[in-house]
Design a protein around this motif. Structure first.
Motif, PDB file in Angstrom:
ATOM      1  N   PRO A   1       0.598  23.658  90.023  1.00 25.75           N
ATOM      2  CA  PRO A   1       1.539  22.839  90.792  1.00 25.75           C
ATOM      3  C   PRO A   1       2.956  22.968  90.233  1.00 25.75           C
ATOM      4  O   PRO A   1       3.162  23.020  89.024  1.00 25.75           O
ATOM      5  CB  PRO A   1       0.996  21.421  90.623  1.00 25.75           C
ATOM      6  N   LYS A   2       3.925  23.018  91.119  1.00 25.04           N
ATOM      7  CA  LYS A   2       5.322  23.171  90.719  1.00 25.04           C
ATOM      8  C   LYS A   2       5.997  21.806  90.652  1.00 25.04           C
ATOM      9  O   LYS A   2       5.573  20.851  91.300  1.00 25.04           O
ATOM     10  CB  LYS A   2       6.037  24.076  91.724  1.00 25.04           C
TER      11      LYS A   2
ATOM     12  N   ARG B   1       0.034  30.758  99.120  1.00 28.24           N
ATOM     13  CA  ARG B   1      -0.290  30.262  97.768  1.00 28.24           C
ATOM     14  C   ARG B   1       0.927  29.592  97.138  1.00 28.24           C
ATOM     15  O   ARG B   1       0.808  28.536  96.495  1.00 28.24           O
ATOM     16  CB  ARG B   1      -0.783  31.412  96.891  1.00 28.24           C
ATOM     17  N   SER B   2       2.091  30.202  97.283  1.00 24.51           N
ATOM     18  CA  SER B   2       3.311  29.612  96.746  1.00 24.51           C
ATOM     19  C   SER B   2       3.592  28.259  97.391  1.00 24.51           C
ATOM     20  O   SER B   2       3.990  27.297  96.711  1.00 24.51           O
ATOM     21  CB  SER B   2       4.488  30.564  96.962  1.00 24.51           C
ATOM     22  N   LEU B   3       3.372  28.176  98.692  1.00 28.06           N
ATOM     23  CA  LEU B   3       3.571  26.907  99.394  1.00 28.06           C
ATOM     24  C   LEU B   3       2.605  25.843  98.887  1.00 28.06           C
ATOM     25  O   LEU B   3       2.983  24.674  98.706  1.00 28.06           O
ATOM     26  CB  LEU B   3       3.387  27.131 100.897  1.00 28.06           C
TER      27      LEU B   3
ATOM     28  N   ARG C   1       3.715  23.885  95.955  1.00 26.58           N
ATOM     29  CA  ARG C   1       4.763  22.887  96.158  1.00 26.58           C
ATOM     30  C   ARG C   1       4.295  21.720  97.015  1.00 26.58           C
ATOM     31  O   ARG C   1       5.064  20.790  97.263  1.00 26.58           O
ATOM     32  CB  ARG C   1       5.977  23.530  96.842  1.00 26.58           C
ATOM     33  N   ALA C   2       3.045  21.780  97.491  1.00 27.56           N
ATOM     34  CA  ALA C   2       2.549  20.771  98.432  1.00 27.56           C
ATOM     35  C   ALA C   2       1.756  19.687  97.718  1.00 27.56           C
ATOM     36  O   ALA C   2       1.302  19.846  96.579  1.00 27.56           O
ATOM     37  CB  ALA C   2       1.682  21.440  99.497  1.00 27.56           C
ATOM     38  N   ASP C   3       1.583  18.559  98.423  1.00 25.57           N
ATOM     39  CA  ASP C   3       0.846  17.414  97.886  1.00 25.57           C
ATOM     40  C   ASP C   3      -0.502  17.216  98.559  1.00 25.57           C
ATOM     41  O   ASP C   3      -1.430  16.690  97.939  1.00 25.57           O
ATOM     42  CB  ASP C   3       1.679  16.136  98.041  1.00 25.57           C
ATOM     43  N   LEU C   4      -0.628  17.609  99.815  1.00 24.75           N
ATOM     44  CA  LEU C   4      -1.922  17.490 100.488  1.00 24.75           C
ATOM     45  C   LEU C   4      -1.968  18.428 101.684  1.00 24.75           C
ATOM     46  O   LEU C   4      -0.940  18.870 102.188  1.00 24.75           O
ATOM     47  CB  LEU C   4      -2.215  16.047 100.894  1.00 24.75           C
TER      48      LEU C   4
END
Length: 389
Positions: free
Chosen positions: A188-189, A269-271, A274-277
């Motif tokens: 996670p970023k 994968r990069s997205l 940066r995502a939470d759910l």
């Protein structure tokens, strides 16, 4: 009989027959390609027979693809000559195993099953056909497809249930889609603690319910403001794209919802990092490979409880399964407003792999081929994932 040796130890000639294949993008297309490439990598001779137009040879690994049509309006609309070509291929190339991949409308798949004769054949149903059971029964009256001597499989128990009702006493095994778990594990970023990023990956077509997804996001956005800022990214393309863009403009959602179109696996994968759910709104989802990829990336998954996603997402453990769209809105709001619950689910998803890793799926596939060739008859239960043998 060709292929009567143990399929896990000897080189086998395998034909994957499908109406839907690359360059058309979707879960079926990517799964068949990945399966064929992995079977080829372990030494089998693998070819794809498809009605989807495109390049004759795949670039990666030199996989041989037989294209039966050059240009058609839709992959499932076939000229009779193409069906004849497929029958000649099956006869002349003497495959050890024919693996047919079927969906809701699959003329090539079902023509191949009928033409396979005594050739060992495994059929995998990739779609939910419960709403089309009457049509399949009518077809069975004319063609008797339910009594064909094949090994029946489906990608999930949800997809297998209506097929079991149609084929009577014949077993229907579960043969899930596979995933490279490590490839989808992402770190996670850093992110803004006051912003919640929701992601969805789907074909923008009515069956996937993207318009309903936008309605859910609109309602969740209003419920969360001003405490949390909701941002959403809906990845994919399809016939409803323009309609969705109009919906976003009409409801003033363009500043916080984006439709980037199709993205590569690397960019998805990069997205995910940066995502939470992850949200999956479809009610007719036979499996849900995008949701599985998100689950491997650690994202909590919010999905409808009717579909095949429940094979790898348990309510309260890997995400939330809702019985209605209202329930999905409540789930989105609940997870968005509770970072502690999101992180607990994410930590669980990163630590506990799903039971669909490629090595296991390849073994299960070999077990189905073994049954088809009468080489091995392992003690399998068709109500659960089969053991390899």
């Amino acid at each position: 009989m060709p292929g009567s040796a143990n399929l896990g130890s000897f080189r086998v000639r395998i034909a994957h027959v499908t109406d839907f294949y690359l360059p058309r993008l979707g879960g079926i297309e990517m799964h068949i390609h990945d399966l064929a490439m992995r079977q080829q990598a372990v030494g089998h001779s693998v070819e794809v027979i498809t009605s989807t137009p495109g390049p004759a040879e795949e670039r990666t690994g030199g996989l041989r693809v037989h294209r039966l049509t050059e240009t058609v309006a839709f992959p499932s609309m076939l000229h009779p000559a193409a069906l004849r070509t497929s029958r000649l291929l099956l006869r002349d190339r003497a495959y050890d195993v024919i693996h047919v991949h079927a969906g809701l409308i699959s003329p090539l798949a079902f023509t191949t099953i009928a033409a396979a004769g005594s050739a060992p054949t495994v059929v995998t149903m990739h779609s939910l056909i419960s709403h089309l059971e009457p049509a399949f029964r009518i077809l069975d009256t004319g063609f008797g497809w339910s009594s064909w001597p094949v090994v029946w499989t489906a990608v999930s128990n949800v997809a297998a249930e209506p097929l079991r009702r149609l084929v009577g006493t014949a077993p229907v095994f579960v043969l899930p889609n596979g995933i490279d778990v490590s490839a989808w594990q992402v770190a996670p970023k850093p992110r803004d603690p006051d912003e919640v990023v929701v992601v969805a990956v789907m074909r923008l077509a009515p069956r996937k319910r993207p318009r309903q997804l936008l309605r859910m996001l609109h309602r969740a956005h209003r419920a969360l403001e001003p405490t949390f800022r909701l941002r959403a990214v809906v990845v994919g393309d399809g016939p409803q794209r323009r309609s969705l863009e109009r919906y976003l403009r009409l409801h003033r959602m363009t500043e916080w919802v984006s439709l980037p179109g199709r993205l590569s696996r690397a960019r998805i994968r990069s997205l995910f990092g940066r995502a939470d759910l992850f949200v999956a709104p479809a009610t007719l989802e036979s499996f849900g490979i995008a949701a599985l990829e998100a689950r491997c990336a650690g994202l909590p998954v919010v999905a409808r409880a009717e579909g095949g996603i429940r094979e790898f997402v348990r309510d309260g453990d890997e995400g939330i399964l809702a019985e209605s769209d209202d329930g999905m809105v409540e789930a989105i709001v609940r997870l968005a407003a509770d970072p502690a619950e999101r992180e607990a689910i994410a930590a669980h998803n990163r630590a506990v792999p799903p039971p669909m890793a490629w090595p296991d799926v390849l073994q299960r596939t070999a077990a189905m081929y073994a049954i088809a060739t009468n080489d091995v008859r392992p003690a399998l239960t068709h109500n659960r994932f089969p053991a390899a043998g």
